[in-house]
Design an enzyme around this catalytic site. Sequence first.
Site, PDB file in Angstrom:
ATOM      1  N   ASP A 207       0.825  -1.203   0.000  1.00  0.00           N
ATOM      2  CA  ASP A 207       0.000   0.000   0.000  1.00  0.00           C
ATOM      3  C   ASP A 207       0.865   1.262   0.000  1.00  0.00           C
ATOM      4  O   ASP A 207       1.812   1.377   0.783  1.00  0.00           O
ATOM      5  CB  ASP A 207      -0.864  -0.025   1.269  1.00  0.00           C
ATOM      6  CG  ASP A 207      -1.876   1.081   1.309  1.00  0.00           C
ATOM      7  OD1 ASP A 207      -2.794   1.059   0.475  1.00  0.00           O
ATOM      8  OD2 ASP A 207      -1.752   1.979   2.172  1.00  0.00           O
ATOM      9  N   GLU A 246       1.910  -0.405  -4.960  1.00  0.00           N
ATOM     10  CA  GLU A 246       0.950   0.625  -5.332  1.00  0.00           C
ATOM     11  C   GLU A 246       1.758   1.919  -5.392  1.00  0.00           C
ATOM     12  O   GLU A 246       2.022   2.549  -4.368  1.00  0.00           O
ATOM     13  CB  GLU A 246      -0.160   0.743  -4.283  1.00  0.00           C
ATOM     14  CG  GLU A 246      -1.247   1.697  -4.765  1.00  0.00           C
ATOM     15  CD  GLU A 246      -2.066   2.342  -3.666  1.00  0.00           C
ATOM     16  OE1 GLU A 246      -3.195   2.738  -3.955  1.00  0.00           O
ATOM     17  OE2 GLU A 246      -1.587   2.481  -2.539  1.00  0.00           O
TER      18      GLU A 246
HETATM   19  C1  NOJ Z   1      -4.503   2.870  -0.988  1.00  0.00           C
HETATM   20  C2  NOJ Z   1      -5.540   1.820  -0.813  1.00  0.00           C
HETATM   21  O1  NOJ Z   1      -5.729   1.123  -2.002  1.00  0.00           O
HETATM   22  C3  NOJ Z   1      -6.783   2.532  -0.329  1.00  0.00           C
HETATM   23  O2  NOJ Z   1      -7.893   1.692  -0.360  1.00  0.00           O
HETATM   24  C4  NOJ Z   1      -6.506   3.080   1.041  1.00  0.00           C
HETATM   25  O3  NOJ Z   1      -7.623   3.841   1.467  1.00  0.00           O
HETATM   26  C5  NOJ Z   1      -5.282   3.977   1.054  1.00  0.00           C
HETATM   27  N1  NOJ Z   1      -4.195   3.440   0.299  1.00  0.00           N
HETATM   28  C6  NOJ Z   1      -4.787   4.234   2.457  1.00  0.00           C
HETATM   29  O4  NOJ Z   1      -4.171   3.089   2.986  1.00  0.00           O
END
Ligand code: NOJ
Length: 514
Positions: A207, A246
């Site tokens: 993440d 990500e």
């Molecule tokens: C990215 C995640 O995919 C999302 O769902 C989340 O709210 C944020 N990061 C914070 O962790």
Amino acid sequence: MPKWLKDAVFYEIYPQSFYDTNGDGIGDFNGIIEKLDYIKSLGCNALWINPCYDSPFKDAGYDVRDYKKVAPRYGTNSDLYRLFGEAHRRGMHVLLDLVPGHTSEEHAWFLESQKAGKNEYSNRYVWTNVAFQPAKGFPYIGGESERDGVYLLNFFKCQPALNYGFQRCEEDWQLPPDHPDCIATREAMKDVMRFWLDHGCDGFRVDMAGSLVKNDDEKKTGTSALWKNVREMLDEEYPEAAMVSEWNEPMAAINQGGFHMDFFLNGKDNGYTTLLRDYESGEDNSFFRKDGKGDITRFLEEYVPRYMATKENGYYCLLTCNHDTMRPKYNLDDTELKIAYAFLFTMPGVPYLYYGDEIGMRYLDIPTKEGGYARTGSRTPMQWNDGKNAGFSTCPADALYLPVDTAADAPNVAAQEADADSLLNTVRTLLSLRHEQEDLQADAEFEVLYAESGKLPFVYRRGDLLLTLNPSAERVSAPVAVTGKEKKLLFSIGSGEINSGEITLEPQSFLVWK
Ligand code: NOJ
């Protein structure tokens, strides 16, 4: 590089909404286990499960309270270990979601960190040293702690930022990344990773992977150095473990940080968004719409240089959707989706299919849940059949985690399995073609053969295969340097032909030639 990634196809599971086996209205690990054969039958041989750890769920689990304990609503740690084993028995791999940038404000580390007295966790999060001053350009919370200072946030109010240091220190409360307390945060995250890897997990989706070191430079030197250090640990201790970031900066993530994969993510007007979701302006110019107003060069301009720069080191990956994005069914019908998926599943890198996109589940306009807001409509229960709660759960409808799509024509797995021409069965055919043809897999060569701004078709090569694509409702043609006789058709949606150096494609067609 873990070898299994070459032919991997991921299925993303939002565990809340996949399959409920104990009738409490929310999905569970046993539900995922029961559906592994289904997932495998699609051609997906790997899973990414959204955060399933203990959490107050103010951001659907991206606010972790205990990294090493699963949320009881999904089952027990043993159930998750059993899921790893059942997946492995079927030749499948499982990635958990690692949330290294922040925890929940209820995490034990944070409860210690906010105490006035100095302790082991005082620097685990980023704190200033006076409660009355703002944190100089960073989002922060003040006035809630015993400690005199404000703390930085990484996302929502419930998510205090873990402290990996500042690449450029400008205030006395900012520590450099090589400060022992910042290194301790990194090592604590490695400890979390080892815990799950030792129990059978195969790696992590990470993440906000680019968010760790603050005040980083443009090249993301600080954050990528941190990940490179993590990669060295993995290479030594868990060489088959896979990491996907990500981040959407593959040069930083893959080349510098050592991630095996990075996502091309949705972003305002960016190349990926122009493929499926180019409707923010009010007019829909998405490339896969049959009105043919899209322009593949907008995608290629961003994709190709990044692909070329990173292909020797890792995979820049495409997704149908994820838990943060509008479902592709929002603006594309099933025929448009078939062609879009044909493209996504035949490009380089490792493809990701979001649960329910294989049947064209819709985006629902529903109230927010667990910090989802506009994202909530893409997180609804999987539609298995036309029975109670679409076969997702036996609970009363008002006890469901989120409402199911109750429209009369809501798609479901059972109906689409019975229809040879369904989106679901097209996904199966496409993915089995990808598994059969090495030239369609993650690292086979990719070259653009015909892509002109404002024109169609789009023609590309993967290894020895020629792929030709026309999303529009018009017949189109383009010059190609091959004759039809040399080429055998391996797969087709719609039809087309190659004649004396010209390819002609009928409306809404996608053809693979060998
Ligand atoms: C990215 C995640 O995919 C999302 O769902 C989340 O709210 C944020 N990061 C914070 O962790």
